[in-house]
Design a protein around this motif. Structure first.
Motif, PDB file in Angstrom:
ATOM      1  N   HIS A  89       0.842  -1.204   0.000  1.00 58.29           N
ATOM      2  CA  HIS A  89       0.000   0.000   0.000  1.00 58.29           C
ATOM      3  C   HIS A  89       0.876   1.254   0.000  1.00 58.29           C
ATOM      4  O   HIS A  89       0.588   2.235  -0.684  1.00 58.29           O
ATOM      5  N   GLY A 139      -6.966   2.079   1.382  1.00 62.55           N
ATOM      6  CA  GLY A 139      -8.304   2.356   0.863  1.00 62.55           C
ATOM      7  C   GLY A 139      -8.832   3.745   1.156  1.00 62.55           C
ATOM      8  O   GLY A 139      -9.511   4.342   0.315  1.00 62.55           O
ATOM      9  N   ASP A 145      -7.745  -2.311  -2.112  1.00 65.53           N
ATOM     10  CA  ASP A 145      -6.958  -3.522  -2.331  1.00 65.53           C
ATOM     11  C   ASP A 145      -6.893  -3.924  -3.805  1.00 65.53           C
ATOM     12  O   ASP A 145      -7.903  -3.919  -4.503  1.00 65.53           O
ATOM     13  N   GLU A 192     -18.687   8.819   2.325  1.00 68.24           N
ATOM     14  CA  GLU A 192     -18.195   9.936   1.510  1.00 68.24           C
ATOM     15  C   GLU A 192     -19.323  10.496   0.640  1.00 68.24           C
ATOM     16  O   GLU A 192     -19.507  11.708   0.553  1.00 68.24           O
ATOM     17  N   GLY A 202      -8.658  -0.173   5.948  1.00 66.39           N
ATOM     18  CA  GLY A 202      -9.640  -0.732   6.865  1.00 66.39           C
ATOM     19  C   GLY A 202      -8.983  -1.460   8.024  1.00 66.39           C
ATOM     20  O   GLY A 202      -9.543  -1.552   9.115  1.00 66.39           O
ATOM     21  N   GLY A 252     -16.905   3.254   3.924  1.00 65.13           N
ATOM     22  CA  GLY A 252     -16.118   4.446   3.576  1.00 65.13           C
ATOM     23  C   GLY A 252     -16.675   5.198   2.370  1.00 65.13           C
ATOM     24  O   GLY A 252     -16.996   6.390   2.465  1.00 65.13           O
ATOM     25  N   ASP A 301     -16.148   2.897   8.413  1.00 69.15           N
ATOM     26  CA  ASP A 301     -17.111   1.815   8.164  1.00 69.15           C
ATOM     27  C   ASP A 301     -18.126   1.724   9.301  1.00 69.15           C
ATOM     28  O   ASP A 301     -19.332   1.548   9.080  1.00 69.15           O
TER      29      ASP A 301
HETATM   30  O1  KG4 Z   1      -6.919  -0.916   1.631  1.00 68.07           O
HETATM   31  P1  KG4 Z   1      -8.291  -1.445   1.730  1.00 68.07           P
HETATM   32  O2  KG4 Z   1      -9.022  -1.744   0.442  1.00 68.07           O
HETATM   33  O3  KG4 Z   1      -8.321  -2.754   2.583  1.00 68.07           O
HETATM   34  C1  KG4 Z   1      -7.543  -2.920   3.738  1.00 68.07           C
HETATM   35  O4  KG4 Z   1      -6.340  -3.237   3.570  1.00 68.07           O
HETATM   36  O5  KG4 Z   1      -8.100  -2.683   4.817  1.00 68.07           O
HETATM   37  O6  KG4 Z   1      -9.121  -0.405   2.593  1.00 68.07           O
HETATM   38  C2  KG4 Z   1     -10.455  -0.579   2.827  1.00 68.07           C
HETATM   39  C3  KG4 Z   1     -10.956   0.603   3.638  1.00 68.07           C
HETATM   40  C4  KG4 Z   1     -12.375   0.399   4.113  1.00 68.07           C
HETATM   41  O7  KG4 Z   1     -12.452   0.743   5.477  1.00 68.07           O
HETATM   42  C5  KG4 Z   1     -13.142   1.375   3.245  1.00 68.07           C
HETATM   43  O8  KG4 Z   1     -14.315   1.858   3.861  1.00 68.07           O
HETATM   44  C6  KG4 Z   1     -12.133   2.469   3.032  1.00 68.07           C
HETATM   45  O9  KG4 Z   1     -10.917   1.793   2.844  1.00 68.07           O
HETATM   46  N1  KG4 Z   1     -12.464   3.264   1.841  1.00 68.07           N
HETATM   47  C7  KG4 Z   1     -12.783   4.572   1.871  1.00 68.07           C
HETATM   48  C8  KG4 Z   1     -13.087   4.941   0.546  1.00 68.07           C
HETATM   49  N2  KG4 Z   1     -12.932   3.846  -0.242  1.00 68.07           N
HETATM   50  C9  KG4 Z   1     -12.531   2.816   0.579  1.00 68.07           C
HETATM   51  N3  KG4 Z   1     -12.851   5.430   2.896  1.00 68.07           N
HETATM   52  C10 KG4 Z   1     -13.224   6.697   2.612  1.00 68.07           C
HETATM   53  N4  KG4 Z   1     -13.550   7.132   1.383  1.00 68.07           N
HETATM   54  C11 KG4 Z   1     -13.498   6.288   0.325  1.00 68.07           C
HETATM   55  N5  KG4 Z   1     -13.807   6.728  -0.898  1.00 68.07           N
END
Ligand code: KG4
Ligand code: ZN
Length: 372
Positions: free
Chosen positions: A116, A291, A323, A193, A146, A189, A176
């Motif tokens: 990441h 994310g 991800d 938004e 997340g 998330g 979340d």
């Molecule tokens: O990196 P990721 O896909 O998975 C992990 O490694 O955790 O992150 C997922 C997180 C979730 O909590 C999701 O709600 C948040 O990223 N997320 C966002 C947005 N898109 C994904 N949070 C705020 N605004 C967004 N547009």
């Protein structure tokens, strides 16, 4: 061109990608499982690992087709090996090991958090082969996802020191949960938004948590304040607690105001910690990923932060914030460029990141971790 095939299956996305040694993403395919988990309000590990099993081969075949690469032309295989849901990790890890062994190619077992962090270095498939790059190190690194909220002092892609982290929820996890409290559903998330767009962020004021290590994060107080605002102060404690109101009583306008206020408070905390870290470490660049960096308001504030301090911002496009496997392949290419020959096939999948683990208590010195 030496291409790495990457697999990622740590949570609820089954993903594959092909990334070349100029960090160009030749193809990146992500099969999301959001529909499978929506009715449970979160990811169900057993459902996730079964879905990975069903989807991995079709995703892999589609990726190779889109990249126009024959699997025998792949020079290495990489996979996200930690952190994540262990059953889900095992699907991608076992497939990657089998591919590496049968093709006779090296395996790069990659830490998802590190992937990441450096996803902003990925480039489109039509980018020039190479480009001059001044040194961006030492840098600050921020992963907000997340599962993680971690701040790093970065000496190189493979030498990062954890200098701050959340003491309770990750920022994405808090967004979340806030979305769930507001009745917005999963995934929270992006829904929060969208809901926040029509709201007044001044409607509810949150204070900035002050912690012993002022680079650490805490989101739980924000969550409690939102819960009481939505449902009132409960009578009784624990499982016996009874709230005077239900989320159904919220008007749409109030829901949007609370979403905007919560989102602003979470982002304000991220920017506060970054400002403090910038003063301490005087970095040349800021690497961000995870994310939550897909959030337009956070992206805009990160851009202003970097510009006002005259440092480079290395930020992934939104598709590479959430991800994906391209970030795994990209990080494997960075390791390769540093002379790393890969990992033994006996390396185990692990639920916890080695990079983002450990205490950041003040006075406690953390050794710089070798990142895998
Ligand atoms: O990196 P990721 O896909 O998975 C992990 O490694 O955790 O992150 C997922 C997180 C979730 O909590 C999701 O709600 C948040 O990223 N997320 C966002 C947005 N898109 C994904 N949070 C705020 N605004 C967004 N547009
Ligand atoms: Zn992630």
């Amino acid at each position: 061109m030496s291409c790495i095939l990457a697999l990622e299956s740590s949570c609820d996305e089954t993903a594959a990608a092909v990334v070349d040694d100029a960090l160009r993403v030749r193809a990146s395919v992500v099969a999301s499982q959001h529909d499978l988990h929506a009715e449970y309000g979160g990811v169900v590990p057993e459902i996730a690992s079964r879905a990975h099993l069903e989807r991995l081969l079709p995703v892999l075949e589609k990726t190779l087709r889109e990249a126009r690469v024959d699997i025998r032309e792949i020079s290495a295989v990489s996979v996200g090996i930690r952190p994540g849901l262990i059953g889900s990790l095992l699907v991608g890890t076992s497939a990657a090991k089998a591919l590496a062994w049968s093709l006779g190619r090296p395996l790069y077992a990659v830490d998802h958090v590190a992937a990441h962090l450096f996803a902003g270095l990925l480039r489109p498939s039509d980018a020039a082969e190479s480009h001059a790059r001044e040194s961006r190190f030492p840098a600050l690194g921020l992963v907000v996802s997340g599962g993680h909220t971690s701040l790093f002092r970065v000496e190189s892609p493979v030498a990062c020191e954890l200098v701050g982290r959340t003491i309770d929820d990750a920022v994405g996890e808090a967004l979340d949960k806030a979305a769930a409290m507001l009745g917005l559903g999963h995934p929270g998330g992006p829904r929060l938004e969208a809901c926040a767009r029509g709201g007044d962020a001044d409607a509810l004021r949150f204070s900035l948590p002050q912690l012993a290590n002022n680079l650490d994060f805490s989101l739980s107080g924000l969550k409690t304040k939102l819960l009481y605002e939505v449902r009132g102060v409960p009578q009784g404690r624990g499982a016996a607690a009874r709230f005077p109101r239900s989320v159904g009583e919220l008007s749409d306008a109030r829901r949007a105001d609370l979403a905007a206020s919560f989102q602003r408070a979470a982002i304000a905390q991220v920017l506060d910690r970054l400002s403090r870290a910038h003063e301490l470490f005087a970095p040349r660049a800021l690497f961000v990923g995870g994310g939550v960096v897909a959030n337009a308001s956070l992206r805009a504030q990160l851009a202003r932060f970097a510009e006002s301090r005259g440092i480079a911002l290395v930020v992934p496009e939104p598709a590479h914030c959430v991800d994906n496997a391209a970030m795994i392949g990209g990080f494997a290419q960075l390791r390769r460029a540093l002379g790393d020959l890969g990992d033994d096939l006996s390396i185990p999948a692990e639920p916890v990141s080695r990079l983002a683990r450990g205490s950041t208590a003040p006075g406690r010195s953390l050794s710089t971790k070798r990142v895998q």
